[in-house]
Scaffold this motif. Structure first.
Motif, PDB file in Angstrom:
ATOM      1  N   LEU A 116      96.517  19.106  -3.579  1.00  0.00           N
ATOM      2  CA  LEU A 116      95.409  20.042  -3.784  1.00  0.00           C
ATOM      3  C   LEU A 116      95.882  21.185  -4.666  1.00  0.00           C
ATOM      4  CD1 LEU A 116      92.607  21.341  -3.050  1.00  0.00           C
ATOM      5  CD2 LEU A 116      93.771  22.374  -1.092  1.00  0.00           C
ATOM      6  N   ALA A 117      95.056  21.518  -5.654  1.00  0.00           N
ATOM      7  CA  ALA A 117      95.286  22.707  -6.481  1.00  0.00           C
ATOM      8  C   ALA A 117      93.958  23.444  -6.607  1.00  0.00           C
ATOM      9  CB  ALA A 117      95.822  22.304  -7.859  1.00  0.00           C
ATOM     10  N   TRP A 118      93.955  24.763  -6.326  1.00  0.00           N
ATOM     11  CA  TRP A 118      92.703  25.515  -6.363  1.00  0.00           C
ATOM     12  C   TRP A 118      92.979  26.953  -6.784  1.00  0.00           C
ATOM     13  CZ3 TRP A 118      90.554  28.756  -2.040  1.00  0.00           C
ATOM     14  CH2 TRP A 118      91.553  29.169  -1.169  1.00  0.00           C
ATOM     15  N   GLN A 119      91.894  27.690  -6.959  1.00  0.00           N
ATOM     16  CA  GLN A 119      91.963  29.075  -7.418  1.00  0.00           C
ATOM     17  C   GLN A 119      91.314  29.966  -6.364  1.00  0.00           C
ATOM     18  OE1 GLN A 119      90.292  29.413 -11.374  1.00  0.00           O
ATOM     19  NE2 GLN A 119      91.307  27.530 -12.078  1.00  0.00           N
ATOM     20  N   PRO A 120      92.093  30.503  -5.422  1.00  0.00           N
ATOM     21  CA  PRO A 120      91.502  31.266  -4.320  1.00  0.00           C
ATOM     22  C   PRO A 120      90.787  32.530  -4.769  1.00  0.00           C
ATOM     23  CG  PRO A 120      93.896  31.478  -4.331  1.00  0.00           C
ATOM     24  CD  PRO A 120      93.553  30.415  -5.333  1.00  0.00           C
ATOM     25  N   TRP A 121      91.200  33.143  -5.895  1.00  0.00           N
ATOM     26  CA  TRP A 121      90.535  34.378  -6.324  1.00  0.00           C
ATOM     27  C   TRP A 121      89.092  34.135  -6.740  1.00  0.00           C
ATOM     28  CZ3 TRP A 121      94.977  32.360  -8.503  1.00  0.00           C
ATOM     29  CH2 TRP A 121      94.793  31.579  -9.656  1.00  0.00           C
ATOM     30  N   SER A 122      88.722  32.862  -6.956  1.00  0.00           N
ATOM     31  CA  SER A 122      87.326  32.579  -7.306  1.00  0.00           C
ATOM     32  C   SER A 122      86.377  32.857  -6.143  1.00  0.00           C
ATOM     33  CB  SER A 122      87.182  31.122  -7.742  1.00  0.00           C
ATOM     34  OG  SER A 122      87.513  30.241  -6.675  1.00  0.00           O
ATOM     35  N   LEU A 123      86.916  32.941  -4.913  1.00  0.00           N
ATOM     36  CA  LEU A 123      86.084  33.263  -3.760  1.00  0.00           C
ATOM     37  C   LEU A 123      85.488  34.663  -3.877  1.00  0.00           C
ATOM     38  CD1 LEU A 123      88.313  31.782  -0.906  1.00  0.00           C
ATOM     39  CD2 LEU A 123      86.203  30.812  -1.838  1.00  0.00           C
ATOM     40  N   LEU A 124      86.174  35.569  -4.599  1.00  0.00           N
ATOM     41  CA  LEU A 124      85.650  36.917  -4.778  1.00  0.00           C
ATOM     42  C   LEU A 124      84.363  36.922  -5.585  1.00  0.00           C
ATOM     43  CD1 LEU A 124      89.017  38.775  -5.529  1.00  0.00           C
ATOM     44  CD2 LEU A 124      87.795  38.587  -3.353  1.00  0.00           C
ATOM     45  N   GLN A 125      84.141  35.847  -6.381  1.00  0.00           N
ATOM     46  CA  GLN A 125      82.925  35.713  -7.178  1.00  0.00           C
ATOM     47  C   GLN A 125      81.928  34.758  -6.538  1.00  0.00           C
ATOM     48  OE1 GLN A 125      84.382  34.434 -10.966  1.00  0.00           O
ATOM     49  NE2 GLN A 125      85.424  36.375 -11.424  1.00  0.00           N
ATOM     50  N   GLY A 126      82.145  34.422  -5.246  1.00  0.00           N
ATOM     51  CA  GLY A 126      81.209  33.554  -4.530  1.00  0.00           C
ATOM     52  C   GLY A 126      81.312  32.100  -4.917  1.00  0.00           C
ATOM     53  N   THR A 127      82.476  31.668  -5.391  1.00  0.00           N
ATOM     54  CA  THR A 127      82.663  30.285  -5.825  1.00  0.00           C
ATOM     55  C   THR A 127      83.955  29.740  -5.241  1.00  0.00           C
ATOM     56  OG1 THR A 127      81.489  30.670  -7.905  1.00  0.00           O
ATOM     57  CG2 THR A 127      82.923  28.736  -7.801  1.00  0.00           C
ATOM     58  N   LEU A 128      83.884  28.527  -4.735  1.00  0.00           N
ATOM     59  CA  LEU A 128      85.075  27.805  -4.313  1.00  0.00           C
ATOM     60  C   LEU A 128      85.440  26.856  -5.451  1.00  0.00           C
ATOM     61  CD1 LEU A 128      87.233  26.897  -2.308  1.00  0.00           C
ATOM     62  CD2 LEU A 128      85.546  25.322  -1.314  1.00  0.00           C
ATOM     63  N   LYS A 129      86.495  27.193  -6.184  1.00  0.00           N
ATOM     64  CA  LYS A 129      86.888  26.409  -7.358  1.00  0.00           C
ATOM     65  C   LYS A 129      88.151  25.625  -7.033  1.00  0.00           C
ATOM     66  CE  LYS A 129      87.907  26.657 -12.305  1.00  0.00           C
ATOM     67  NZ  LYS A 129      87.052  25.478 -12.536  1.00  0.00           N
ATOM     68  N   LEU A 130      88.018  24.288  -7.065  1.00  0.00           N
ATOM     69  CA  LEU A 130      89.131  23.367  -6.835  1.00  0.00           C
ATOM     70  C   LEU A 130      89.486  22.710  -8.163  1.00  0.00           C
ATOM     71  CD1 LEU A 130      87.746  21.671  -3.602  1.00  0.00           C
ATOM     72  CD2 LEU A 130      89.363  23.553  -3.726  1.00  0.00           C
ATOM     73  N   ASP A 131      90.716  22.880  -8.588  1.00  0.00           N
ATOM     74  CA  ASP A 131      91.139  22.260  -9.841  1.00  0.00           C
ATOM     75  C   ASP A 131      91.358  20.763  -9.672  1.00  0.00           C
ATOM     76  OD1 ASP A 131      91.126  24.742 -11.095  1.00  0.00           O
ATOM     77  OD2 ASP A 131      93.188  25.159 -10.469  1.00  0.00           O
ATOM     78  N   ARG A 132      91.958  20.368  -8.537  1.00  0.00           N
ATOM     79  CA  ARG A 132      92.295  18.958  -8.343  1.00  0.00           C
ATOM     80  C   ARG A 132      92.393  18.643  -6.862  1.00  0.00           C
ATOM     81  NH1 ARG A 132      96.864  19.264  -9.845  1.00  0.00           N
ATOM     82  NH2 ARG A 132      98.094  18.831  -7.982  1.00  0.00           N
ATOM     83  N   LEU A 133      91.860  17.490  -6.461  1.00  0.00           N
ATOM     84  CA  LEU A 133      92.021  16.957  -5.119  1.00  0.00           C
ATOM     85  C   LEU A 133      92.279  15.468  -5.273  1.00  0.00           C
ATOM     86  CD1 LEU A 133      91.950  17.295  -2.048  1.00  0.00           C
ATOM     87  CD2 LEU A 133      89.480  16.892  -2.125  1.00  0.00           C
ATOM     88  N   ALA A 134      93.462  15.027  -4.877  1.00  0.00           N
ATOM     89  CA  ALA A 134      93.859  13.644  -5.120  1.00  0.00           C
ATOM     90  C   ALA A 134      94.519  13.069  -3.870  1.00  0.00           C
ATOM     91  CB  ALA A 134      94.815  13.548  -6.312  1.00  0.00           C
ATOM     92  N   ALA A 135      94.406  11.742  -3.716  1.00  0.00           N
ATOM     93  CA  ALA A 135      95.049  11.031  -2.609  1.00  0.00           C
ATOM     94  C   ALA A 135      95.487   9.663  -3.099  1.00  0.00           C
ATOM     95  CB  ALA A 135      94.102  10.888  -1.419  1.00  0.00           C
ATOM     96  N   ALA A 136      96.679   9.253  -2.662  1.00  0.00           N
ATOM     97  CA  ALA A 136      97.155   7.920  -3.029  1.00  0.00           C
ATOM     98  C   ALA A 136      96.334   6.848  -2.339  1.00  0.00           C
ATOM     99  CB  ALA A 136      98.634   7.769  -2.679  1.00  0.00           C
ATOM    100  N   SER A 137      95.921   7.090  -1.110  1.00  0.00           N
ATOM    101  CA  SER A 137      95.091   6.117  -0.391  1.00  0.00           C
ATOM    102  C   SER A 137      94.280   6.823   0.678  1.00  0.00           C
ATOM    103  CB  SER A 137      95.954   5.017   0.242  1.00  0.00           C
ATOM    104  OG  SER A 137      96.771   5.560   1.265  1.00  0.00           O
ATOM    105  N   VAL A 138      93.095   6.296   0.926  1.00  0.00           N
ATOM    106  CA  VAL A 138      92.215   6.776   1.996  1.00  0.00           C
ATOM    107  C   VAL A 138      91.715   5.546   2.748  1.00  0.00           C
ATOM    108  CG1 VAL A 138      90.082   7.964   2.599  1.00  0.00           C
ATOM    109  CG2 VAL A 138      91.506   8.841   0.742  1.00  0.00           C
TER     110      VAL A 138
END
Length: 845
Positions: free
Chosen positions: A64-86
């Motif tokens: 997981l890679a994200w930008q927590p400071w984006s929460l100050l602008q009312g947005t949850l911004k996730l750069d990447r969410l990856a999994a080898a298997s689910v």
């Protein structure tokens, strides 16, 4: 302000992600392993597991890679969410209560942007094989800004690669607009050529009533192929449907046509087919007096140009004509005519109204009890070998009836060999071992889908072949993992009996299996479908018996089991040898003699003891084993045994080896003290851990010309051992190892080297095998000397002491660099000093 600053600083430290996940685990059914990284920037989790009410979700190698400071602008911004298997395993018991209906809104508290998500492997498993789905290479993007928008960049399913887009409103009425497109490569029967196909599908409208269109067609004409069938395949399919997910009938109207359709290209678990035909669902009796919701009519016409046995990934069906109805959640067959296995299946059913009765409780419905139905089916001349290749080609006739019994379905079924076919010998042309010849079979029972998630009751069961017979009664609840039964099997050289009951928290029963004649029993087992090749090509002789009993539920029953093998010989099929090669005596024979094993205690803490002999070629092994252990009680309450953790304590292990080629006497290994063992299930297959331990190695007092005149003993000690897929760690020491043990490993050829003496060695090793190999191992002289054959000044031969000062061999590996070093220094047997360096390369599979 100071507290906020401290929290922000802590969220950026390595390990904060693991700590946050541990906090979540305290309130949610979630567990995380090997988490690294920080809350502020993201990180990696080796494995995430979520379990609740029979539904489990396991994700491996999640990043997981994200930008927590984006929460100050009312947005949850996730750069990447990856999994080898689910892996999603849905074993929830279906609820008989009706759904509460679609959601009225799907509004999130803030804007969400996921720039990129990916799943290398996705697998969805339901309660049956028909509810299994798999995909790979999934990637895309998601965004919520008053609308849910999903962009699927890529997904691989079977031989097709797909992409699509879906937009869903967040406020009622919820409206969906989705599209999916893809390309497939369909195989042509009896040809290496593949056909390029394109797939298009759309779904639009409110969630309560979706309109779906789908089409599958060729992109271009297939390349010329002289070997292909006279009628080249031209796959094509189209379908339109109206879907109402929360209605009593989720598919009130649909039309589909298809030509040369291979469903295996769309669904990996399906058999290969070439289907041509049509299917439709239409409202029944759609008049003002009888609205369309009163019933629906199903009409199916199809032909399969690629029929074949199920175990050969084919569909045995050749042709099907069916008309049916769906009324108030219950299906009925007007007519059904199917050609399969060279024969025919005919079926029909009819409605009948049972006398209505008042509800037993206020507010309960009488609809189920007020409807009754029955179904009749006949089987004529169906060849079992066309259904499964390991069944004998004896045509069968049969009949079956099914009827409603309140919430259950009662049935009676029977089949028998047609005419006098049961007295004719099987041809055996396709199976040199012979085939299973069914004489007759009958079953009477019921199926209740609402009881414990599904309950099958066989009040009378009888199956007879030319050589075996199975009789008894059975009650099975697969979803609840419970049941009871009384079954007796009589087969050539084999008797088995099961009587008892087993549920989650209660049970009691006995099981016995007696192999009177292993040769007869194995020949019969080799005729059963699905036997491994190693069993089908083996032979055996002797006898064995197993007795077991249990008391209590399967979560932690009290067990008593005993296995006795007085004498049993197992012969694996020997590979073909040239005619000039002399045949060895009894090649590949394993002989079990006086083998006894007992197990007693609860599943969480049982005692195991084993003793007996095993002879392989000229070597004889004598074994004594004592251990205790069982299932870890902290395992999830409803986890199956295959997903449970196990621990044990090896209290005694003694192995003796005798080999006439190495002289008289036995070579022994015996542990000293107890060794803890542990097995943990993981997504990748499991992990094994062993505690530190010590064992004594004893050589015989006289072991040919190379052993000393007195018995010798060495000590083997090891540190904790850990194994899991892709990783193996071990370290230990070996002290006082005599030359006799080196002869045991090197074989009797070493005796011809003219070496003798009391030389002893010490050794040690430290190895870790993972993505890279790290190994340090050495074996060096600790004491003693050897004698060698030498010539005196007078020209006669005599044995003289070599005067060994140093003898050492070492092996060191760091990454892909491997170094082998040898050092030999003696007064009368020369000196040697050498080093070999090379590099290792990982083999590609």
């Amino acid at each position: 302000m100071l507290a906020t600053s401290a929290l922000w600083w802590w969220a950026g430290t390595d390990g904060s992600l693991a700590t946050a996940l541990r906090w979540v685990e305290q309130s949610q059914p979630l567990s995380a392993e090997r988490a690294t990284g920080s809350l502020r920037s993201g990180g990696h989790v080796g494995q995430l597991i979520w379990l609740k009410d029979g539904l489990s979700v396991q994700a491996r190698d999640v990043s997981l890679a994200w930008q927590p400071w984006s929460l100050l602008q009312g947005t949850l911004k996730l750069d990447r969410l990856a999994a080898a298997s689910v892996e999603v395993n849905d074993q929830r018991i279906p609820s008989p209560t009706a759904s509460s209906g679609p959601p009225s809104a799907l509004v999130l508290p803030l804007r969400v942007t996921l720039d990129a998500f990916s799943v290398d492997q996705l697998r969805w498993m339901g309660p049956t094989a028909f509810t299994t789905f798999g995909a790979s290479g999934i990637s895309g993007r998601y965004e919520f800004n008053d609308l849910h928008q999903l962009d699927l960049a890529s997904a691989q399913v079977a031989s097709g690669r797909y992409s699509g887009r879906a937009v869903l409103t967040s406020r009622g009425p919820l409206m969906l607009e989705a599209s999916l497109s893809g390309t497939l490569q369909a195989a042509i029967p009896n040809s290496k050529t593949t056909l390029p196909l394109s797939f298009q599908a759309t779904a639009r409208g409110p969630l309560t009533e979706l309109l779906v269109d789908a089409a599958l067609q060729m992109n271009a004409k297939p390349a010329a192929d002289r070997k292909q069938t006279q009628t080249p395949t031209q796959p094509q399919a189209s379908a339109t449907a109206r879907i109402t997910p929360w209605a009593a009938q989720p598919l009130p109207q649909a039309d589909a046509t298809y030509r040369d359709l291979d469903i295996a290209a769309l669904w990996p678990e399906a058999p290969q087919t070439l289907l041509t035909g049509s299917a439709s669902v239409r409202p029944l009796d759609s008049t003002p007096a009888a609205p369309a919701s009163a019933g629906w009519l199903l009409d199916v016409q199809l032909a399969n140009r690629l029929p074949g046995p199920w175990d050969k990934t084919r569909l045995p069906l050749e042709h099907l004509e069916a008309k049916g109805e769906w009324r108030n959640g219950v299906g009925i067959v007007r007519t059904l005519k199917a050609q399969l296995g060279g024969g025919e299946l005919l079926a029909s059913g009819e409605w009948s109204r049972a006398p209505s009765s008042p509800p037993s409780k206020p507010g309960t419905s009488t609809a189920a009890s007020a409807q009754a139905w029955n179904l009749q089916a006949t089987l004529q001349g169906v060849n079992p070998a066309a259904l499964h290749s390991q069944l004998a080609a004896l045509p069968l006739d049969g009949k079956a009836t099914a009827r409603s019994q309140g919430a259950a379905v009662g049935f009676e079924a029977s089949v028998q060999a047609k005419g006098n076919a049961g007295n004719k010998p099987a041809s055996g042309q396709n199976n040199p071992l012979g085939q299973l010849r069914l004489r007759d079979a009958s079953a009477t029972g019921s199926w209740n889908a609402q009881q414990a998630g599904g309950t099958l009751v066989l009040s009378a069961l009888r199956v007879r072949t030319d050589e075996a017979e199975l009789n008894g009664q059975l009650e099975a609840q697969p979803t609840a993992r419970g049941g009871k039964g009384n079954l007796v099997l009589t087969a050539p050289g084999l008797d088995a009996k099961l009587q008892g009951e087993l549920r989650q928290s209660s049970g009691r029963g006995d099981f016995s299996l007696r192999g009177r004649d292993a040769a007869q029993a194995l020949r019969w087992l080799q005729k059963l479908p699905g036997m491994p090749a190693a069993v089908q090509t083996a032979s055996a002789s002797g006898s064995a018996e197993l007795k077991a009993s249990w008391q209590g539920g399967w979560r932690d029953p009290a067990l008593q089991a005993q296995l006795e093998i007085p004498a049993l010989d197992w012969r694996a099929a020997a590979p073909p040898k040239p005619a000039t090669t002399p045949a060895a005596a009894n090649p590949g024979v394993l002989k079990f003699r006086a083998l006894q094993a007992t197990l007693s205690g609860r599943l969480s803490q049982a005692q195991l003891s084993t003793q007996g002999r095993l002879e392989a070629d000229q070597r004889r092994y004598t074994l004594q084993l004592a251990a205790e252990g069982g299932r870890v009680t902290t395992t999830a309450r409803n986890a199956p045994l295959s997903e449970s953790a196990w621990q044990g304590l090896l209290k005694q292990l003694s192995v003796a080896v005798e080999d006439p080629a190495l002289g008289a006497g036995a070579w022994r290994l015996a542990t000293r003290g107890s060794v803890p063992l542990k097995w943990m299930p993981t997504r990748a297959g499991g992990a094994f851990e062993s505690g530190a331990g010590e064992a004594l190695l004893s050589a015989p007092a006289a072991a040919g010309s190379t052993a000393s005149s007195q018995g010798t003993q060495a000590t083997l000690t090891w540190q904790p051992v850990r194994w899991r897929p892709g990783e193996f760690i071990t370290a230990g020491k070996l002290t006082g190892l005599p030359m006799a043990w080196i002869e045991l490993l090197a074989g009797p050829q070493m005796a011809g080297a003219g070496l003798a003496g009391n030389l002893a060695f010490d050794g040690e090793w430290d190895a870790m095998l993972s993505d890279t190999l790290r190994l340090k191992a050495s074996l060096a002289r600790s004491s003693g000397d050897i004698t060698v054959q030498a010539e005196t000044a007078q020209g006669t031969s005599a044995r003289v002491a070599a005067g060994v000062k140093q003898a050492r061999v070492s092996l060191v590996s760091e990454g892909d660099a491997l170094t082998l070093a040898l050092r030999w220094d003696s007064e009368r047997a020369g000196t040697a000093d050498g080093q070999l360096k090379t590099r290792l390369a990982r083999a590609c599979r």
